[in-house]
Design an enzyme around this catalytic site. Structure first.
Site, short mmCIF file in Angstrom:
data_model
loop_
_atom_site.label_atom_id
_atom_site.label_comp_id
_atom_site.label_asym_id
_atom_site.label_seq_id
_atom_site.Cartn_x
_atom_site.Cartn_y
_atom_site.Cartn_z
N ASN A 9 4.08 9.66 1.98
CA ASN A 9 2.83 10.37 1.75
C ASN A 9 3.09 11.63 0.92
OD1 ASN A 9 0.57 12.14 2.09
ND2 ASN A 9 -0.09 10.89 3.83
N ASP A 68 4.62 12.31 13.21
CA ASP A 68 3.44 11.49 13.43
C ASP A 68 2.35 12.43 13.89
OD1 ASP A 68 2.09 9.09 13.21
OD2 ASP A 68 2.41 8.55 15.30
N TYR A 150 -8.43 13.35 7.79
CA TYR A 150 -9.68 13.77 8.43
C TYR A 150 -10.07 15.22 8.09
CZ TYR A 150 -9.07 9.61 11.39
OH TYR A 150 -8.91 8.32 11.86
#
Length: 197
Positions: A9, A68, A150
């Site tokens: 990412n 995570d 988000y």
């Protein structure tokens, strides 16, 4: 000091590089030739972070760390949690994930939520965990264009803007990931003082 950050990412990599600044020479999975889709099959954030770090250490031999992150929404029993990236399916589509969450929260008065990040570090054959948490609320519609995941629907406590509106400098100073990375950096500073300026 060189460490592999076990992520593909680019947003995460850039964010963590900014937080760690000069203290660690951060190497990406791409740079070590790891293009694998590392399994994230654990039922906890801690478990997934350890799975990813162990995968890189065992197959590539590098000291490394993995993270995570989960968004835990109180009204949804702390869902999506460990399934945050795949909340709307295996495609890991951020827009679809947000849309599903907003649909499920429609009409809900309790908007309390928190982001939680767990970092697993493997260094000199030892395994270490670091956690960061930021509380906030889920708004009813997306706002802002910065950030990822988000960020457009999460407003951290004591702020009126979403993570996607605050910008990298402010977000990186308060976020769940920045807290966990700060703990990681402090640990590395303490353990390897002579290696980190």
């Amino acid at each position: 000091m060189e460490l592999v950050f076990t992520t593909h990412n680019r947003h995460k990599l850039d964010e963590v590089r900014k937080i760690l600044s000069r203290k660690v020479d951060l190497i990406s999975l791409d740079e070590i030739g790891c293009f694998d889709d590392i399994p994230e099959t654990a039922s906890t954030l801690e478990g997934n972070a350890l799975l990813k770090a162990r995968y890189v250490k065992e197959r590539y031999g590098y000291d490394c760390f993995a993270d995570d992150t989960g968004l835990e929404v109180e009204a949804l029993g702390n869902a999506p949690g460990v399934y945050s990236a795949r909340y709307a399916g295996d495609a890991q589509d951020a827009e679809a994930n947000m849309n599903r969450l907003l649909d499920e929260m429609r009409g809900e008065e309790n908007r309390n939520a928190r982001f939680r990040t767990v970092i697993a570090l493997i260094l000199d054959s030892g395994e270490y965990l670091f956690e960061g948490i930021i509380n906030g609320t889920i708004i009813t519609a997306k706002r802002g264009t910065a950030g990822f995941g988000y960020d457009p629907i999460f407003v951290p406590c004591r702020y009126t803007k979403t993570f996607a509106e605050l910008g990298d400098d402010i977000k990186n100073g308060i976020s769940h990931r920045s807290q966990a990375v700060a703990k990681l950096a402090a640990f590395l500073q303490d353990k390897h003082t002579s290696l980190i300026p």
